[in-house]
Design an enzyme around this catalytic site. Structure first.
Site, PDB file in Angstrom:
ATOM      1  N   ASN A 184       1.883   4.028  -3.158  1.00 14.45           N
ATOM      2  CA  ASN A 184       1.528   5.046  -2.676  1.00 14.45           C
ATOM      3  C   ASN A 184       2.333   5.535  -2.931  1.00 14.45           C
ATOM      4  O   ASN A 184       2.454   7.213  -3.567  1.00 14.45           O
ATOM      5  CB  ASN A 184       0.663   5.255  -1.642  1.00 14.45           C
ATOM      6  CG  ASN A 184      -1.115   5.594  -1.192  1.00 14.45           C
ATOM      7  OD1 ASN A 184      -1.785   4.571  -1.719  1.00 14.45           O
ATOM      8  ND2 ASN A 184      -1.053   5.163  -0.217  1.00 14.45           N
ATOM      9  N   ARG A 233      -8.701   3.535  -8.161  1.00 15.99           N
ATOM     10  CA  ARG A 233      -8.351   3.326  -6.392  1.00 15.99           C
ATOM     11  C   ARG A 233      -9.219   3.034  -5.621  1.00 15.99           C
ATOM     12  O   ARG A 233     -10.694   3.623  -6.038  1.00 15.99           O
ATOM     13  CB  ARG A 233      -7.139   4.782  -6.160  1.00 15.99           C
ATOM     14  CG  ARG A 233      -6.035   5.052  -6.761  1.00 15.99           C
ATOM     15  CD  ARG A 233      -5.111   3.798  -7.031  1.00 15.99           C
ATOM     16  NE  ARG A 233      -4.895   3.131  -5.972  1.00 15.99           N
ATOM     17  CZ  ARG A 233      -4.242   1.685  -5.993  1.00 15.99           C
ATOM     18  NH1 ARG A 233      -4.545   1.108  -7.199  1.00 15.99           N
ATOM     19  NH2 ARG A 233      -3.614   0.946  -4.544  1.00 15.99           N
ATOM     20  N   GLU A 258       1.100  -1.371  -0.205  1.00 17.36           N
ATOM     21  CA  GLU A 258      -0.132   0.048   0.295  1.00 17.36           C
ATOM     22  C   GLU A 258       0.669   0.921   0.380  1.00 17.36           C
ATOM     23  O   GLU A 258       0.785   1.992  -0.757  1.00 17.36           O
ATOM     24  CB  GLU A 258      -1.248  -0.433   0.957  1.00 17.36           C
ATOM     25  CG  GLU A 258      -1.933  -0.849   1.337  1.00 17.36           C
ATOM     26  CD  GLU A 258      -2.958  -1.009  -0.234  1.00 17.36           C
ATOM     27  OE1 GLU A 258      -3.093  -0.404  -0.275  1.00 17.36           O
ATOM     28  OE2 GLU A 258      -4.061  -1.916  -0.090  1.00 17.36           O
TER      29      GLU A 258
HETATM   30  N1  LIG Z   1       3.002   9.301  -0.698  1.00 13.54           N
HETATM   31  C1  LIG Z   1       1.852   9.698  -0.929  1.00 13.54           C
HETATM   32  N2  LIG Z   1       1.915  11.385  -2.373  1.00 13.54           N
HETATM   33  C2  LIG Z   1       1.013  12.540  -2.597  1.00 13.54           C
HETATM   34  N3  LIG Z   1      -0.282  11.589  -1.828  1.00 13.54           N
HETATM   35  C3  LIG Z   1      -0.467  10.900  -1.080  1.00 13.54           C
HETATM   36  C4  LIG Z   1       0.330   9.692  -0.580  1.00 13.54           C
HETATM   37  N4  LIG Z   1      -0.277   8.827  -0.613  1.00 13.54           N
HETATM   38  C5  LIG Z   1      -1.337   8.678  -0.651  1.00 13.54           C
HETATM   39  N5  LIG Z   1      -1.864   9.694  -0.703  1.00 13.54           N
HETATM   40  C6  LIG Z   1      -3.173  10.739  -0.510  1.00 13.54           C
HETATM   41  O1  LIG Z   1      -4.080   9.641   0.170  1.00 13.54           O
HETATM   42  C7  LIG Z   1      -4.888   9.792  -0.492  1.00 13.54           C
HETATM   43  C8  LIG Z   1      -5.586   8.330  -0.030  1.00 13.54           C
HETATM   44  O2  LIG Z   1      -4.649   7.471   0.238  1.00 13.54           O
HETATM   45  P1  LIG Z   1      -4.935   5.819  -0.166  1.00 13.54           P
HETATM   46  O3  LIG Z   1      -5.513   5.708   1.288  1.00 13.54           O
HETATM   47  O4  LIG Z   1      -3.713   4.896   0.258  1.00 13.54           O
HETATM   48  O5  LIG Z   1      -5.807   5.812  -0.902  1.00 13.54           O
HETATM   49  P2  LIG Z   1      -6.195   5.724  -2.485  1.00 13.54           P
HETATM   50  O6  LIG Z   1      -4.158   5.312  -3.094  1.00 13.54           O
HETATM   51  O7  LIG Z   1      -7.072   4.159  -3.161  1.00 13.54           O
HETATM   52  O8  LIG Z   1      -6.020   6.505  -2.896  1.00 13.54           O
HETATM   53  C9  LIG Z   1      -4.783   9.685  -1.516  1.00 13.54           C
HETATM   54  O9  LIG Z   1      -6.045   8.950  -2.844  1.00 13.54           O
HETATM   55  C10 LIG Z   1      -3.523  10.717  -2.490  1.00 13.54           C
HETATM   56  O10 LIG Z   1      -4.389  11.655  -2.527  1.00 13.54           O
HETATM   57 MG   LIG Z   2      -3.388   3.719  -1.996  1.00  8.46          MG
END
Ligand SMILES: Nc1ncnc2c1ncn2[C@@H]1O[C@H](COP(=O)(O)OP(=O)(O)O)[C@@H](O)[C@H]1O
Ligand SMILES: [Mg+2]
Lengths: 145, 127
Positions: A51, A105, A47
């Site tokens: 991300n 996502r 995960e």
């Molecule tokens: N490493 C990262 N850099 C920038 N934004 C991030 C990062 N990790 C997460 N995010 C933000 O947080 C949101 C939620 O992440 P997550 O719960 O993993 O859901 P998803 O990946 O399905 O969108 C993402 O849609 C993104 O906007």
């Molecule tokens: Mg994610």
């Protein structure tokens, strides 16, 4: 004092998602984890690395750093990117929140990390990057005295 | 001494997902094998959707028996296929949901949207 430590640097290519989770699982093996605990760790790492690739770098190829520390019966996993960062961490942590619905996502990544690990800390600054620290505690002592 | 010459990529996690299709009673039966993460999800989605579009199915049934890893990318893939069939009045089935996959599905409330059965025969009975 740290009992053991490792650091890995990989480019943000999606084929490295599988590589990263297997490397961390191998490092965790010295804590004598159950199959269930290994599956939890693999999923959480997958995960966080995903991300960094899709949100942090928005498919540009840049570096991701993965650091693991074993301290007593605890495994710390730190996953860091130097990408766009998260403007509202509280919103990002909410189940089903995603900024990229068009990529299918689900917005469940942080919820999965929180559920499968004992703690999750998110440090992020816009246009600087994001650092995720996750900890898993193990029952058995990791090393004999 | 026996020397194993087989490629090891499957065992160290580099495995791509294999997909097999089968059509019965207006339903696209998909077998997923391997690891369902973000890297593999895009290709799986494209394969399922092009098969679905080309041959005019009503329902999709995804067999997860051979899946040995799934993260939240799998939720996205399943939700996406649910939307696809739901728009056309069809149903989405999942079969052979193992303990790990179920743990992730539980978090996402997907149980309320898709029909989960033991295996393909069970799905056919409910069509
Ligand atoms: N490493 C990262 N850099 C920038 N934004 C991030 C990062 N990790 C997460 N995010 C933000 O947080 C949101 C939620 O992440 P997550 O719960 O993993 O859901 P998803 O990946 O399905 O969108 C993402 O849609 C993104 O906007
Ligand atoms: Mg994610």
């Amino acid at each position: 004092m740290k009992d053991n430590t490792m650091k890995l640097e990989i480019p943000s290519k999606s084929q490295n998602e599988a590589f990263a989770r297997v490397v961390v699982a191998s490092f965790a093996a010295q804590l004598d984890p159950t199959i269930e605990e290994i599956a939890d760790i693999k999923t959480a790492v997958s995960e966080a690395v995903t991300n960094a690739i899709i949100h942090g770098y928005e498919s540009k190829i840049e570096k991701i750093i993965i650091e693991c520390n074993i301290i007593d019966n605890r495994l710390e996993i730190i996953i860091e990117d130097f990408g766009v960062g998260i403007s509202n961490i509280q919103a990002a942590r909410e189940p089903f929140y995603t900024s990229r619905p068009e990529l299918e996502r689900s917005g469940m990544g942080f919820t999965v990390m929180e559920t499968f690990m004992d703690s999750l800390e998110i440090c992020s600054e816009e246009n600087k990057g994001t650092k995720i620290k996750m900890v898993k505690e193990f029952n058995k002592p990791s090393f004999e005295e | 001494m026996l020397i194993e010459n087989k490629k090891t990529s499957n065992k160290i996690g580099g495995k791509e997902v294999n997909i097999k299709f089968n059509n019965q009673k207006n339903t696209l039966f998909v077998d997923l094998n391997g690891e369902l993460d973000h890297h593999n999800a895009k290709r799986i989605r494209e394969k399922i959707d092009s098969e679905f579009d080309e041959n005019g199915y009503k329902n999709i049934s995804i067999n997860l028996k051979g899946l040995n890893f799934m993260d939240s990318s799998g939720i996205g893939l399943i939700m996406g296929r649910y939307k696809l069939v739901n728009e056309l009045g069809g149903r989405l089935f999942l079969t052979n949901v193992n303990f790990r996959v179920n743990k992730i599905l539980d978090m996402s409330g997907i149980h309320k949207l898709v029909d989960i059965y033991e295996n393909n025969e069970d799905v056919l009975k409910h069509l």
